[in-house]
Design an enzyme around this catalytic site. Structure first.
Site, PDB file in Angstrom:
ATOM      1  N   TYR A 165       0.850  -1.209   0.000  1.00 35.15           N
ATOM      2  CA  TYR A 165       0.000   0.000   0.000  1.00 35.15           C
ATOM      3  C   TYR A 165       0.882   1.253   0.000  1.00 35.15           C
ATOM      4  O   TYR A 165       1.083   1.880   1.053  1.00 35.15           O
ATOM      5  CB  TYR A 165      -0.905   0.039   1.233  1.00 35.15           C
ATOM      6  CG  TYR A 165      -1.845  -1.142   1.367  1.00 35.15           C
ATOM      7  CD1 TYR A 165      -2.743  -1.469   0.348  1.00 35.15           C
ATOM      8  CD2 TYR A 165      -1.857  -1.924   2.515  1.00 35.15           C
ATOM      9  CE1 TYR A 165      -3.611  -2.539   0.467  1.00 35.15           C
ATOM     10  CE2 TYR A 165      -2.731  -3.001   2.648  1.00 35.15           C
ATOM     11  CZ  TYR A 165      -3.601  -3.311   1.621  1.00 35.15           C
ATOM     12  OH  TYR A 165      -4.465  -4.368   1.756  1.00 35.15           O
ATOM     13  N   TRP A 189      -8.337   6.107   6.762  1.00 35.35           N
ATOM     14  CA  TRP A 189      -8.340   5.831   8.215  1.00 35.35           C
ATOM     15  C   TRP A 189      -6.983   5.346   8.704  1.00 35.35           C
ATOM     16  O   TRP A 189      -6.633   5.512   9.860  1.00 35.35           O
ATOM     17  CB  TRP A 189      -9.518   4.983   8.663  1.00 35.35           C
ATOM     18  CG  TRP A 189      -9.639   3.529   8.270  1.00 35.35           C
ATOM     19  CD1 TRP A 189      -9.125   2.914   7.186  1.00 35.35           C
ATOM     20  CD2 TRP A 189     -10.370   2.533   9.005  1.00 35.35           C
ATOM     21  NE1 TRP A 189      -9.493   1.595   7.166  1.00 35.35           N
ATOM     22  CE2 TRP A 189     -10.253   1.332   8.279  1.00 35.35           C
ATOM     23  CE3 TRP A 189     -11.096   2.525  10.187  1.00 35.35           C
ATOM     24  CZ2 TRP A 189     -10.850   0.128   8.715  1.00 35.35           C
ATOM     25  CZ3 TRP A 189     -11.691   1.341  10.608  1.00 35.35           C
ATOM     26  CH2 TRP A 189     -11.567   0.159   9.884  1.00 35.35           C
ATOM     27  N   ASP A 190      -6.173   4.789   7.810  1.00 34.86           N
ATOM     28  CA  ASP A 190      -4.805   4.439   8.205  1.00 34.86           C
ATOM     29  C   ASP A 190      -4.056   5.678   8.677  1.00 34.86           C
ATOM     30  O   ASP A 190      -3.314   5.660   9.664  1.00 34.86           O
ATOM     31  CB  ASP A 190      -4.026   3.846   7.025  1.00 34.86           C
ATOM     32  CG  ASP A 190      -4.581   2.520   6.554  1.00 34.86           C
ATOM     33  OD1 ASP A 190      -5.696   2.499   6.011  1.00 34.86           O
ATOM     34  OD2 ASP A 190      -3.884   1.498   6.730  1.00 34.86           O
ATOM     35  N   TYR A 249       0.777   0.779  -7.992  1.00 38.11           N
ATOM     36  CA  TYR A 249      -0.375   0.264  -7.252  1.00 38.11           C
ATOM     37  C   TYR A 249      -1.580   0.117  -8.188  1.00 38.11           C
ATOM     38  O   TYR A 249      -1.849   0.972  -9.022  1.00 38.11           O
ATOM     39  CB  TYR A 249      -0.730   1.218  -6.101  1.00 38.11           C
ATOM     40  CG  TYR A 249      -1.933   0.744  -5.318  1.00 38.11           C
ATOM     41  CD1 TYR A 249      -1.797  -0.228  -4.336  1.00 38.11           C
ATOM     42  CD2 TYR A 249      -3.205   1.240  -5.589  1.00 38.11           C
ATOM     43  CE1 TYR A 249      -2.895  -0.679  -3.631  1.00 38.11           C
ATOM     44  CE2 TYR A 249      -4.317   0.787  -4.884  1.00 38.11           C
ATOM     45  CZ  TYR A 249      -4.149  -0.175  -3.909  1.00 38.11           C
ATOM     46  OH  TYR A 249      -5.245  -0.620  -3.220  1.00 38.11           O
ATOM     47  N   ASP A 295     -12.869  -5.053   3.844  1.00 44.18           N
ATOM     48  CA  ASP A 295     -13.100  -5.351   2.438  1.00 44.18           C
ATOM     49  C   ASP A 295     -13.873  -6.641   2.158  1.00 44.18           C
ATOM     50  O   ASP A 295     -14.825  -6.635   1.404  1.00 44.18           O
ATOM     51  CB  ASP A 295     -11.762  -5.422   1.685  1.00 44.18           C
ATOM     52  CG  ASP A 295     -10.917  -4.169   1.889  1.00 44.18           C
ATOM     53  OD1 ASP A 295     -11.221  -3.376   2.796  1.00 44.18           O
ATOM     54  OD2 ASP A 295      -9.941  -3.991   1.150  1.00 44.18           O
ATOM     55  N   ARG A 297      -5.927 -13.394   0.927  1.00 43.55           N
ATOM     56  CA  ARG A 297      -6.512 -12.223   0.257  1.00 43.55           C
ATOM     57  C   ARG A 297      -7.873 -12.564  -0.352  1.00 43.55           C
ATOM     58  O   ARG A 297      -8.230 -13.730  -0.487  1.00 43.55           O
ATOM     59  CB  ARG A 297      -5.566 -11.747  -0.866  1.00 43.55           C
ATOM     60  CG  ARG A 297      -4.189 -11.345  -0.404  1.00 43.55           C
ATOM     61  CD  ARG A 297      -4.156 -10.012   0.282  1.00 43.55           C
ATOM     62  NE  ARG A 297      -4.712  -8.932  -0.510  1.00 43.55           N
ATOM     63  CZ  ARG A 297      -4.798  -7.663  -0.080  1.00 43.55           C
ATOM     64  NH1 ARG A 297      -4.367  -7.336   1.113  1.00 43.55           N
ATOM     65  NH2 ARG A 297      -5.323  -6.724  -0.837  1.00 43.55           N
ATOM     66  N   TRP A 329     -10.572 -10.106   6.420  1.00 43.10           N
ATOM     67  CA  TRP A 329     -11.640  -9.698   7.342  1.00 43.10           C
ATOM     68  C   TRP A 329     -12.625 -10.841   7.622  1.00 43.10           C
ATOM     69  O   TRP A 329     -13.722 -10.615   8.125  1.00 43.10           O
ATOM     70  CB  TRP A 329     -12.388  -8.490   6.776  1.00 43.10           C
ATOM     71  CG  TRP A 329     -11.550  -7.251   6.830  1.00 43.10           C
ATOM     72  CD1 TRP A 329     -10.774  -6.745   5.826  1.00 43.10           C
ATOM     73  CD2 TRP A 329     -11.347  -6.372   7.953  1.00 43.10           C
ATOM     74  NE1 TRP A 329     -10.120  -5.607   6.242  1.00 43.10           N
ATOM     75  CE2 TRP A 329     -10.460  -5.353   7.540  1.00 43.10           C
ATOM     76  CE3 TRP A 329     -11.837  -6.332   9.269  1.00 43.10           C
ATOM     77  CZ2 TRP A 329     -10.047  -4.315   8.381  1.00 43.10           C
ATOM     78  CZ3 TRP A 329     -11.434  -5.308  10.097  1.00 43.10           C
ATOM     79  CH2 TRP A 329     -10.550  -4.314   9.653  1.00 43.10           C
ATOM     80  N   GLU A 334      -0.095  -6.577   9.462  1.00 43.38           N
ATOM     81  CA  GLU A 334      -1.380  -5.948   9.109  1.00 43.38           C
ATOM     82  C   GLU A 334      -2.524  -6.524   9.950  1.00 43.38           C
ATOM     83  O   GLU A 334      -3.383  -5.820  10.433  1.00 43.38           O
ATOM     84  CB  GLU A 334      -1.642  -6.184   7.613  1.00 43.38           C
ATOM     85  CG  GLU A 334      -2.850  -5.460   7.064  1.00 43.38           C
ATOM     86  CD  GLU A 334      -3.027  -5.693   5.554  1.00 43.38           C
ATOM     87  OE1 GLU A 334      -2.286  -6.530   4.978  1.00 43.38           O
ATOM     88  OE2 GLU A 334      -3.900  -5.035   4.956  1.00 43.38           O
TER      89      GLU A 334
HETATM   90  C1  GLC Z   1      -7.018  -2.958   3.374  1.00 42.00           C
HETATM   91  C2  GLC Z   1      -7.943  -2.811   4.565  1.00 42.00           C
HETATM   92  C3  GLC Z   1      -8.322  -1.336   4.723  1.00 42.00           C
HETATM   93  C4  GLC Z   1      -7.056  -0.501   4.849  1.00 42.00           C
HETATM   94  C5  GLC Z   1      -6.090  -0.770   3.702  1.00 42.00           C
HETATM   95  C6  GLC Z   1      -4.737  -0.123   3.920  1.00 42.00           C
HETATM   96  O1  GLC Z   1      -7.638  -2.609   2.193  1.00 42.00           O
HETATM   97  O2  GLC Z   1      -9.077  -3.593   4.419  1.00 42.00           O
HETATM   98  O3  GLC Z   1      -9.131  -1.162   5.850  1.00 42.00           O
HETATM   99  O4  GLC Z   1      -7.359   0.854   4.922  1.00 42.00           O
HETATM  100  O5  GLC Z   1      -5.875  -2.149   3.560  1.00 42.00           O
HETATM  101  O6  GLC Z   1      -4.177  -0.564   5.122  1.00 42.00           O
END
Ligand code: GLC
Length: 432
Positions: A38, A44-45, A90, A170, A203, A357, A400
């Protein structure tokens, strides 16, 4: 100079690692969740990251929040990801999202924890940049209002999502059935970048990914018309995480607006709190005796208990009977797995201890649930969740997410929000 919460002089090896991760994932004015998997700013991260940065450099933590808010679109939405600088191939990148904004990002949002983190920082280490703070608060008012306009389900009065990625959870099993209804678009050939970094077994499946991507194509075909998506998106689900977080964020925003003497919108924010309280209550599912997701199309609750079912305290809605049933479920979870809090009911079909999740433990959810439990007097359970967060991190590192049965760290390594939440908990423990 801002006041700054102090890092204890001697750090545990995991606290040292957390500091290293926060530094390594720092891109100067914003952070990335982890390198490789990422490589750009996630909504929200970033907010959670600021919790960690406040122990290293308080103004740096504030910059993280200001930068996130600066990505706000003219309609008020703060997008779920923002492409700044390098994003190392990405997928799906800005050309796929094609959001038509000056700021390259996505066309959807993510859980609005920003106001709540801003309140925590304001209490620990208020910023010296008063004008920036006022600007942040005005942006938060607009973002929260955007949710009420474009994401409120008119039936339940709770918050809906128009893409599983919007929830931040997700591939939650609750979304599976609705995702099945999403027709797969005529997609060009594409290569998933996530599978280059993480074992495919952890995943989402290819069939799910095709639908995630189809939803992106449908959104951009409509030029991300949020009014249209709100009513007609092929994926619409009411999400307890979004609802609890927005409700709490509004409560925290109200406090900040008063503190900074911005009285103009207090009435509106208070009214939204009232609406969302009834929204949260409507997520109570009497059949399973838990707060669950809700399908606005079928007007039916999902039947599953998830880690979000325990966010009622965090949301500040306390009904004695519902609380008692929720705590029973939490104790049941605690008996079934070694480490709290699994993201999905460990006794339900669809639970998978290793898959994203569908079962794993996530530090950020632990943080939110534990915070709420402390506030409503459930000290033992709150401490158990916090202890498990520390143990998981110290056992295998700052991943993570984690297998709730074995404790193995999974997904991306050297993860910013896990480092931030660990440091927050560890520092509070060591400061008494
Ligand atoms: C995944 C998680 C999401 C988060 C992202 C980056 O997509 O489900 O909640 O923001 O990773 O960490």
């Amino acid at each position: 100079m801002s006041l700054q919460p102090e890092l204890p002089e001697t750090l545990s090896s995991t606290a040292t690692e957390a500091v290293q991760i926060l530094n390594a994932n720092d891109r100067g004015t914003y952070s990335v969740p982890t390198q490789g998997l990422y490589p750009m700013q996630f909504n929200w991260d970033s907010a959670f990251a600021a919790l960690g940065y406040r122990f290293l450099d308080a103004e740096r933590a504030w910059t993280e929040l200001f930068q996130l808010a600066a990505a706000q679109f003219p309609d008020g939405m703060i997008p779920h990801l923002v492409f700044r600088g390098q994003h190392e191939g990405y997928f799906p990148g800005p050309d796929v999202w094609d959001n038509g904004q000056l700021i390259p990002g996505s066309g959807i949002t993510q859980p609005p924890v920003l106001a709540s983190v801003a309140r925590t920082l304001d209490e620990d280490c208020p910023t010296q940049r008063h004008n920036m703070m006022v600007d942040l608060l005005r942006r938060l008012v607009r973002w929260h209002a955007w949710f009420m306009q474009y994401r409120l389900d008119t039936v339940s009065k709770a918050v809906l999502i128009i893409h599983p990625w919007e929830s931040g959870r997700d591939n939650l099993p609750d979304w599976d059935q609705v995702l099945q209804r999403v027709p797969v678009a005529n997609l060009p050939a594409y290569r998933r970048s996530d599978l280059g970094h993480v074992d495919a077994a952890q995943r989402p499946t290819q069939a799910q990914y095709d639908r995630y991507l189809s939803l992106v194509y449908y959104g951009r075909e409509r030029h991300w018309d949020q009014q249209w998506l709100h009513q007609h998106s092929a994926f619409r689900m009411v999400d307890p995480v979004m609802t609890a977080i927005l409700l709490r964020a509004n409560r925290d925003l109200l406090v900040l607006l008063q503190r900074y003497e911005l009285y103009g919108c207090l009435g509106q924010v208070a009214a939204d709190i009232h609406t969302l309280e009834s929204g949260w209550r409507n997520l109570w599912n009497p059949d399973v005796r838990a707060y669950t997701a809700f399908d606005p199309h079928l007007e039916a609750h999902s039947g599953s208990v998830t880690s979000a079912s325990f966010l009622h305290c965090y949301a500040g809605v306390l009904d004695r009977t519902e609380h008692a049933h929720s705590i029973d479920h939490l104790r049941r979870f605690a008996r079934r797995v070694k480490f709290l809090l699994p993201s999905f009911d460990p006794q339900a079909d669809g639970f998978d201890a290793r898959k994203y999740w569908k079962g794993p433990v996530w530090h950020i959810i632990n943080y939110l649930v534990a915070k709420g439990l402390h506030e409503c007097g459930e000290e033992r359970l709150a401490l158990r969740i916090e202890r498990d967060t520390l143990t998981l991190s110290e056992k295998t590192g700052l991943f993570e997410y984690y297998d709730p049965e074995t404790g193995e760290g999974l997904g991306g390594k050297t993860f910013t929000w896990s480092a931030a939440v660990y440091l927050d908990r560890w520092c509070r423990l060591h400061q008494g």
